[in-house]
Write an enzyme that holds these catalytic residues in place. Structure first.
Site, mmCIF file in Angstrom:
data_model
loop_
_atom_site.group_PDB
_atom_site.id
_atom_site.type_symbol
_atom_site.label_atom_id
_atom_site.label_comp_id
_atom_site.label_asym_id
_atom_site.label_seq_id
_atom_site.Cartn_x
_atom_site.Cartn_y
_atom_site.Cartn_z
ATOM 1 C CD GLU A 1 -1.815 -2.404 1.393
ATOM 2 O OE1 GLU A 1 -0.687 -2.659 1.883
ATOM 3 O OE2 GLU A 1 -2.661 -3.294 1.191
ATOM 4 C CG HIS B 1 -10.142 -6.884 7.263
ATOM 5 N ND1 HIS B 1 -9.000 -7.339 7.859
ATOM 6 C CD2 HIS B 1 -9.942 -7.011 5.923
ATOM 7 C CE1 HIS B 1 -8.148 -7.753 6.919
ATOM 8 N NE2 HIS B 1 -8.690 -7.551 5.741
#
Lengths: 328, 330
Positions: A60, A129
């Protein structure tokens, strides 16, 4: 005006902008051959090829920085970060480079990137998450932050964000990609600043954004039909900057305010909107503003506990009744 | 490199040395604020590599130790010094400072103060070059310690997977701030670390500009010919501390003396004297001229320039009058 799903609206914005401008690219994990986890880039790989629809490694920080570097040369990257939880890994590049480069270069360079990422609590995804990170993206000078609550906004905000020369973070929601809504058939651009009146009312303003707008409108229907309280609902689709004028105008009309947020309360949308109300229209208030927030916990896996951790429409109803002295 | 080019480069390197030393003095005089990271000792790295490339045409990006790379790219030394003096005539109008020198007209894409931050930016610049179809390359200068950041690996991997025209130059000065490389880094030879990404690499003496130039030529040709990234490690040494706030207590005098004997400017000077291209007197004259230029031209300009006006405070936070902020031109 066609009714389409949220993911279809995003896909349409990608497609139109990529057709118009060969320097618009999209990049992220599984967005190409696999079509995107939430289908926002579905079919674009076949149409535009691997140079413009880029399946990235799971890096990322790296690919966000790469997109920002490409934007220095006029490329317009739409960077998808599969889950906002992973955006922490890209924060250095977003905050230290994209948000600051125009300023620290004395206006010589800019980073016109769009970073899209879904946050929010979905279905038992657990602590790592289920982050709600909009608060993190709204307090950094040089970065715009928007969060669409419906397909029309998803389409129109992405269209404007791609063309805007500022870095724009778009906070989406994992539960909303299949939501249906009307989107204009012709090209449509949302302003990147401001707010929308999702429901007109006179007794109290409920401030929501993204998924919490829907909790607010559901609560408003219950409060109107069962309790005779007429709520105004303001959709704060722009979180950075927040719409000071819109907040002031609505609270000056209703004289009461409640902010509804899916995130933990500290240093968030609620606290910021309350501060603006204090600064802009304190003497218009008939009651202290209140907020409905998530519990201050990491999100648990167990479904019952997960639901307890985040607010819902009934919590909003209860909060409003309490403010009006009508709580049981 | 031809003899005439070597003479020119000797003067340029001497200029860079004196420029940085003058920065040191100005910092002590409190004319320069903030953090200041100086380049003396490492000059052959920037000059050797960029002589082999096309500064002003190729894109260059680096860390906070950025004055000299910017000068070699063609950014005005006067405006760099004015930036250090925090004046409105500075390259970044006094908003950037020593660690954030930019000169986009000269394709110097900036100095960045997060160690390792430019790794992916350089790959992105290369992606932009590739999309636009130019013959430029993207050159990223960073120190050895930056290679211990995660984005080093992420960026090398992506540069290789997508064959991006990126030349990564590692200026290995053996210290990450104040920690010696063998105390922080499992593999001391940095060029070996890129073999895991199947990227060609080389390690050469960063004090010898002829060696740097020769190796850089191979590296630049490789990248420009479309064969993907290259990693060039230059063994070098900084004479000053990491920054001005550095006590330099972590190095021995003996080590400093040893590296001082391998000064990149003296190596080139003596080579040119030996070849009969210059005399010691020529060099002294050159030095005098450089010092005068810095004092009479550069420092004077920085000193006499105005402070930034107050309206600069928030001028460059967001794009000015961007029509898409309000949903497009009506």
């Amino acid at each position: 005006m066609a009714e389409i799903m949220y993911w279809e609206a995003l896909r349409r914005a990608h497609d139109e902008e990529m057709t118009r401008d060969p320097l618009v690219i999209c990049m992220g994990e599984d967005i190409g051959v696999a079509g995107g986890t939430y289908k926002a880039t579905n079919g674009l790989f076949d149409k535009y090829g691997p140079e413009r629809v880029i399946d990235t490694p799971i890096s990322e920080g790296g690919y966000t920085g790469l997109g920002i570097g490409a934007s220095f040369l006029g490329v317009r990257p739409i960077i998808e970060i599969m889950s906002v939880n992973f955006a922490w890994l890209a924060m250095d590049q977003i905050f230290n480079t994209a948000a600051k480069v125009r300023y620290m270069s004395g206006g010589q360079l800019e980073a016109p990137v769009v970073i899209r990422s879904p946050g929010g609590t979905a279905h038992q995804l657990g602590a790592q998450h289920s982050a709600r990170m909009e608060k993190v993206f709204m307090g950094v000078a040089g970065l715009r932050s928007v969060t669409p609550s419906n397909p029309r906004q998803a389409y129109g905000l992405l269209k404007s964000a791609i063309r805007c020369n500022d870095p724009v973070f778009i906070n989406e929601h994992e539960l909303m990609y299949n939501m249906k809504g009307e989107v204009p058939d012709e090209e449509y651009f949302m302003p990147l600043e401001g707010s929308e009146v999702a429901r007109e009312g006179s007794d109290i303003t409920l401030f929501g954004y993204n998924i919490s707008v829907h909790w607010c409108t559901q609560a408003a229907e219950i409060l109107a039909s069962k309790h005779g309280i007429n709520c105004e609902v303001i959709d704060l689709y722009s979180l950075a900057p927040l719409d000071r004028d819109g907040i002031k105008a609505s609270v000056s009309k209703t004289h009461r305010a409640m902010i509804v947020e899916e995130a933990e309360p500290a240093v968030g949308v609620g606290s910021e909107v309350m501060a603006i109300i204090n600064e802009e229209c304190f003497f218009e208030l008939d009651a202290p503003p209140a907020r409905v927030s998530a519990e201050n916990v990491p999100i648990p896996y167990n479904h019952t506990l997960e639901k307890m951790a985040i607010p819902n429409a009934q919590d909003v109803v209860n909060g409003v009744l309490k403010m009006f002295g009508l709580a049981g | 490199m031809k003899a005439a080019d070597k003479k020119r480069v000797l003067r340029e390197m001497l200029f860079a040395r004196r420029f940085e030393e003058r920065c040191y003095e100005a910092y002590v005089e409190r004319k320069i604020g903030g953090f200041l990271h100086l380049y003396p000792g490492e000059e052959a790295c920037a000059y050797g590599v960029l002589e082999a490339a096309r500064p002003g045409h190729d894109y260059v990006i680096t860390s906070y130790r950025d004055h000299v790379h910017a000068i070699k790219c063609g950014v005005s030394p006067k405006e760099i010094m004015a930036e250090l003096f925090a004046k409105e005539t500075g390259v970044c109008k006094g908003l950037g400072g020593s660690m954030h020198i930019f000169g986009t007209e000269q394709r110097f894409m900036g100095g960045y103060a997060l160690v390792g931050g430019p790794f992916p930016l350089a790959a992105g610049i290369a992606k932009g070059i590739k999309m636009k179809g130019g013959d430029e390359i993207s050159i990223c200068f960073l120190g050895d310690a930056a290679n211990n950041q995660g984005v080093f690996h992420e960026s090398l991997n992506m540069a290789k997977v997508w064959d991006l025209p990126t030349l990564y130059v590692c200026e290995n000065n053996l210290y990450g701030i104040g920690t010696r490389i063998d105390r922080s880094t499992a593999v001391i030879d940095q060029y070996k670390r890129v073999s895991g990404y199947d990227i060609p690499s080389a390690q050469v003496d960063g004090q010898d500009i002829d060696a740097v130039y020769a190796a850089a030529k191979i590296a630049v040709d490789h990248v420009r010919s479309g064969k993907g990234p290259y990693f060039l490690e230059l063994m070098t040494y900084r004479y000053r501390g990491h920054s001005m706030s550095d006590s330099n207590a972590y190095r021995t005098k003996e080590e400093e003396r040893m590296w001082g004997k391998r000064d990149p400017i003296i190596i080139l000077r003596d080579r040119l004297i030996e070849a009969g291209e210059i005399t010691l007197d020529d060099y002294s004259t050159m030095d005098t001229e450089v010092l005068e230029e810095i004092e009479n031209d550069i420092i004077k300009f920085a000193e006499e320039s105005p402070e930034p006006s107050a309206e600069l405070l928030d001028k460059y936070v967001l794009a000015e009058n961007d029509p898409w902020v309000s949903g497009g031109a009506k």
